[in-house]
Design a protein around this motif. Structure first.
Motif, PDB file in Angstrom:
ATOM      1  N   ARG A 153       0.792  -1.097   0.006  1.00  0.00           N
ATOM      2  CA  ARG A 153      -0.117  -0.092   0.082  1.00  0.00           C
ATOM      3  C   ARG A 153       0.918   1.303  -0.026  1.00  0.00           C
ATOM      4  N   SER A 154       1.874   1.384   0.927  1.00  0.00           N
ATOM      5  CA  SER A 154       2.695   2.397   0.857  1.00  0.00           C
ATOM      6  C   SER A 154       3.560   2.741  -0.658  1.00  0.00           C
ATOM      7  N   TYR A 155       3.876   1.463  -1.024  1.00  0.00           N
ATOM      8  CA  TYR A 155       4.505   1.509  -2.469  1.00  0.00           C
ATOM      9  C   TYR A 155       3.592   2.308  -3.330  1.00  0.00           C
ATOM     10  N   ARG A 156       2.455   1.680  -3.239  1.00  0.00           N
ATOM     11  CA  ARG A 156       1.439   2.187  -4.441  1.00  0.00           C
ATOM     12  C   ARG A 156       1.197   3.699  -4.126  1.00  0.00           C
ATOM     13  N   ASP A 157       1.278   4.068  -3.062  1.00  0.00           N
ATOM     14  CA  ASP A 157       0.779   5.521  -2.580  1.00  0.00           C
ATOM     15  C   ASP A 157       2.034   6.338  -3.290  1.00  0.00           C
ATOM     16  N   ILE A 158       3.330   5.970  -2.901  1.00  0.00           N
ATOM     17  CA  ILE A 158       4.131   6.687  -3.554  1.00  0.00           C
ATOM     18  C   ILE A 158       4.334   6.807  -4.762  1.00  0.00           C
ATOM     19  N   ARG A 159       3.965   5.921  -5.644  1.00  0.00           N
ATOM     20  CA  ARG A 159       4.027   5.890  -7.054  1.00  0.00           C
ATOM     21  C   ARG A 159       3.113   6.638  -7.571  1.00  0.00           C
ATOM     22  N   ILE A 160       1.754   6.693  -7.032  1.00  0.00           N
ATOM     23  CA  ILE A 160       0.577   7.660  -7.377  1.00  0.00           C
ATOM     24  C   ILE A 160       1.174   8.913  -7.297  1.00  0.00           C
ATOM     25  N   LEU A 368       0.977  28.119  -2.971  1.00  0.00           N
ATOM     26  CA  LEU A 368       1.150  27.157  -4.102  1.00  0.00           C
ATOM     27  C   LEU A 368       2.122  25.813  -3.249  1.00  0.00           C
ATOM     28  N   ALA A 369       2.729  25.784  -2.563  1.00  0.00           N
ATOM     29  CA  ALA A 369       3.722  24.974  -2.196  1.00  0.00           C
ATOM     30  C   ALA A 369       3.279  24.247  -1.038  1.00  0.00           C
ATOM     31  N   SER A 370       2.735  25.170  -0.093  1.00  0.00           N
ATOM     32  CA  SER A 370       2.159  24.483   1.265  1.00  0.00           C
ATOM     33  C   SER A 370       1.462  23.317   1.253  1.00  0.00           C
ATOM     34  N   PRO A 371       0.519  23.148   0.412  1.00  0.00           N
ATOM     35  CA  PRO A 371      -0.415  21.825   0.339  1.00  0.00           C
ATOM     36  C   PRO A 371       0.408  20.826   0.205  1.00  0.00           C
ATOM     37  N   LEU A 372       1.766  20.611  -0.097  1.00  0.00           N
ATOM     38  CA  LEU A 372       2.536  19.547  -0.094  1.00  0.00           C
ATOM     39  C   LEU A 372       3.329  19.276   1.166  1.00  0.00           C
ATOM     40  N   HIS A 373       3.050  20.008   2.469  1.00  0.00           N
ATOM     41  CA  HIS A 373       3.872  19.748   3.455  1.00  0.00           C
ATOM     42  C   HIS A 373       4.093  18.514   4.213  1.00  0.00           C
ATOM     43  N   ASP A 374       2.769  17.872   4.004  1.00  0.00           N
ATOM     44  CA  ASP A 374       2.539  16.195   4.510  1.00  0.00           C
ATOM     45  C   ASP A 374       2.862  15.320   3.443  1.00  0.00           C
ATOM     46  N   VAL A 375       3.445  15.398   2.087  1.00  0.00           N
ATOM     47  CA  VAL A 375       3.421  14.471   1.267  1.00  0.00           C
ATOM     48  C   VAL A 375       4.312  13.333   1.497  1.00  0.00           C
ATOM     49  N   GLY A 376       5.076  13.302   2.620  1.00  0.00           N
ATOM     50  CA  GLY A 376       5.739  12.374   2.929  1.00  0.00           C
ATOM     51  C   GLY A 376       5.227  11.182   3.735  1.00  0.00           C
ATOM     52  N   THR A 404      11.652  13.983   5.690  1.00  0.00           N
ATOM     53  CA  THR A 404      12.686  13.578   4.766  1.00  0.00           C
ATOM     54  C   THR A 404      11.854  12.429   3.419  1.00  0.00           C
ATOM     55  N   ILE A 405      10.918  11.849   3.783  1.00  0.00           N
ATOM     56  CA  ILE A 405      10.393  11.037   2.679  1.00  0.00           C
ATOM     57  C   ILE A 405      10.055  12.216   1.609  1.00  0.00           C
ATOM     58  N   GLY A 406       9.119  13.106   1.959  1.00  0.00           N
ATOM     59  CA  GLY A 406       8.544  14.128   1.148  1.00  0.00           C
ATOM     60  C   GLY A 406       9.454  15.071   0.434  1.00  0.00           C
ATOM     61  N   TYR A 407      10.601  15.475   1.277  1.00  0.00           N
ATOM     62  CA  TYR A 407      11.681  15.998   0.551  1.00  0.00           C
ATOM     63  C   TYR A 407      12.284  15.255  -0.537  1.00  0.00           C
ATOM     64  N   GLU A 408      12.496  13.936  -0.475  1.00  0.00           N
ATOM     65  CA  GLU A 408      13.174  13.370  -1.370  1.00  0.00           C
ATOM     66  C   GLU A 408      12.359  13.240  -2.658  1.00  0.00           C
ATOM     67  N   MET A 409      11.077  13.101  -2.463  1.00  0.00           N
ATOM     68  CA  MET A 409      10.307  13.047  -3.539  1.00  0.00           C
ATOM     69  C   MET A 409      10.081  14.179  -4.398  1.00  0.00           C
ATOM     70  N   LEU A 410       9.844  15.469  -3.742  1.00  0.00           N
ATOM     71  CA  LEU A 410       9.712  16.548  -4.333  1.00  0.00           C
ATOM     72  C   LEU A 410      11.110  17.016  -4.842  1.00  0.00           C
ATOM     73  N   ASN A 411      12.387  17.049  -4.167  1.00  0.00           N
ATOM     74  CA  ASN A 411      13.531  17.770  -4.428  1.00  0.00           C
ATOM     75  C   ASN A 411      14.277  17.337  -5.733  1.00  0.00           C
ATOM     76  N   LYS A 412      13.311  16.137  -6.494  1.00  0.00           N
ATOM     77  CA  LYS A 412      14.175  15.836  -7.755  1.00  0.00           C
ATOM     78  C   LYS A 412      13.668  16.803  -8.688  1.00  0.00           C
ATOM     79  N   SER A 413      12.810  17.721  -8.821  1.00  0.00           N
ATOM     80  CA  SER A 413      12.437  18.452  -9.612  1.00  0.00           C
ATOM     81  C   SER A 413      12.752  19.758  -9.464  1.00  0.00           C
ATOM     82  N   ASP A 414      13.030  20.408 -10.837  1.00  0.00           N
ATOM     83  CA  ASP A 414      13.725  21.819 -10.825  1.00  0.00           C
ATOM     84  C   ASP A 414      12.746  22.662 -10.884  1.00  0.00           C
TER      85      ASP A 414
END
Length: 516
Positions: A153-160, A368-376, A404-414
């Motif tokens: 379930r965690s893997y699926r949600d991360i891929r989504i 625009l960015a604050s809704p992503l605060h708990d994405v991890g 940290t999970i959220g940072y690693e997911m979002l930091n890949k983008s420019d």
């Protein structure tokens, strides 16, 4: 107990991350062939989210490295790793290699051992980025399946979330191209081109058209902005000869004033403040997935606003905000909270940033960015994320990995929104006095967006119902912020919040939680 009961939570609102024929890839790393056989026997008939299990086996950590290094798309969902193999700590070294050298933070890792003395449970959970740890002597078939359901379930949600992130980048790029259009002809061509980019399929496979219904004082006009009904070249923008089927489906959306989403086709409906109704129709040779419906829904909005921008030269910003909310709301749904929370945090952060003296563009970017605060939180197991009581020590350590999970997911983008979202995710649990997590930053070493979002997030959370508490009243909230001024929060931000408390409380009234 029926295996289906192990899913624990409804998956009706989730999206498919696999094709219909695909299976979840599970890698079993163990030097005992008997373990391979038993694992295969236990999991052979498992089904999760409508898909079966495809098991792959490695007899050593080195063999596992070869398999994982070849998995460029991170399609292996879970690795079940033995601790003691060719060396006493081969499994632990493999885990560290996956996270630190391979940079794969998507795969879920389950450690199991028959020699717990070689790797004490508490130190392993604390020091290694794993998702579960099992003693082989206690690992029954039921417990193995339970652990696997949770990690899948965690893997699926991360891929989504990853798919939404990539879609957001494409939509933002498309938005910039719309702004650069000088003529309606260029605009029409951009619509058709960008749909194929967003859906990641050849344009020749798509049947699509964009329609607007504009109102004047005397009449209403239906205009086809762009159409390509399966043709290899785009039809002229004044083309009005739609097939009867397409015409009927568009009429249905206009009449019902809503999106129509099916596997066979998508009709997105949007109306602007000026009263213009816009419809985007997309039909593809293969079934459309839920994530494509989400992206096309946002794209319908883009077309409508961009069309008005072409005539009025307005700036298009709504699409970025809406998909940030989509991502934030996906996390809120999983943690059994309402999507109104992310909207309120965005509005509160924006107002607080303005009062703090940031420029309008800086305040807008934080909104625009604050809704992503708990994405991890997509990487946190359900039983920890939704626990009604207090977390124990191990659960707290796992919970504190979500920044940290959220940072690693979002930091890949420019992309600047996702980059700022990465900072907010990483730092909104840091404290002004340096006692926060994950890096114990203090004072203005914490990014200003992180400091602002921390205040907005806690302010809204205290006044909201959660699985572990009821809503606080106004006096309790004020008292809490006075106590935490200069400790958890920057003093100036607390002063700004409390100096105009009615304005911040009014945001809650504008965006109330939906009843259970």
């Amino acid at each position: 107990m029926d295996d289906d009961e192990l899913v624990f939570a409804s998956d009706e609102l989730t999206e498919n991350v696999l094709s219909k024929q695909a299976k979840w890839r599970i890698l079993v790393v163990d030097d005992e062939q008997e373990i391979h056989q038993v694992t295969s026997l236990v999991m052979n008939d498992m089904v999760f989210d409508g898909h079966g299990i495809s098991l792959e086996f490695a007899s050593s950590a080195e063999e596992a490295k070869t398999i994982l290094a070849a998995d460029q798309e991170h399609d292996i969902a879970v690795a079940i790793v033995d601790v003691v193999m060719e060396s006493p700590h081969a499994g632990l070294e493999l885990v560290q290699w996956v996270r630190d050298e391979l940079k794969n933070h998507t795969i879920r890792l389950i450690l199991r051992t028959g020699q717990p003395g070689e790797a004490p449970e508490e130190s392993v959970i604390r020091n290694y980025d794993i998702n579960d740890y099992k003693n082989k002597t206690e690992l029954t078939a039921l417990r193995l399946k339970t652990s696997l359901y949770a990690t899948l379930r965690s893997y699926r949600d991360i891929r989504i979330i990853e798919r939404h992130r990539r879609g957001l980048e494409k939509i933002i790029d498309a938005t910039s191209q719309f702004i650069e259009c000088d003529t309606l002809s260029e605009f029409a061509s951009t619509i058709l081109d960008q749909i194929s980019v967003i859906l990641n399929i050849e344009s020749s496979q798509i049947v699509c058209c964009a329609v607007v219904k504009e109102y004047t004082q005397k009449r209403s006009d239906l205009k086809v902005l762009a159409a390509n009904q399966g043709a290899t070249e785009h039809l002229a923008i004044d083309q009005t000869s739609l097939t009867a089927t397409v015409d009927a489906r568009i009429a249905d959306a206009l009449q019902s004033k809503r999106n129509i989403e099916t596997e066979a086709y998508f009709v997105g409906y949007f109306t602007t403040k000026r009263g213009t109704e816009s419809v985007l129709y997309v039909e593809n040779a293969t079934p459309l997935e839920a994530v494509q419906h989400h992206l096309l829904g946002v794209f319908t909005h883009n077309i409508a606003v961009a069309h008005e921008n072409l005539k009025l030269r307005d700036v298009i910003k709504e699409s970025q905000k809406e998909l940030s909310y989509v991502i934030g709301e996906a996390v809120e749904m999983r943690s059994k909270e309402t999507g109104s929370h992310v909207k309120r945090v965005a509005k509160i952060s924006y107002l607080l940033a303005q009062k703090y003296g940031l420029t309008e563009s800086e305040a807008e970017l934080i909104k625009l960015a604050s809704p992503l605060h708990d994405v991890g939180k997509v990487g946190i197991p359900d039983h920890i994320l939704n626990k009604p009581g207090k977390h124990d020590v191990d659960e707290s350590r796992i919970m504190q990995t979500h920044p940290t999970i959220g940072y690693e997911m979002l930091n890949k983008s420019d992309n600047p929104i996702l980059q700022l979202g990465a900072h907010i995710s990483h730092e909104h649990h840091e404290r002004w006095d340096g006692k926060g997590y994950p890096r114990q930053l203090s004072g203005k070493n914490i990014h200003v967006a992180g400091r602002i979002t921390a205040v907005a997030d806690v302010f809204d959370a205290l006044g909201s119902k959660r699985c572990y508490k009821g809503p606080w009243d106004e006096d309790e909230i004020v008292e809490y912020f006075m106590q935490e001024k200069g400790r958890r929060f920057e003093p100036e931000l607390v002063d700004l919040l409390l100096a105009d408390l009615p304005s911040f409380l009014d945001i809650r009234r504008q965006f109330p939680d939906q009843p259970d």
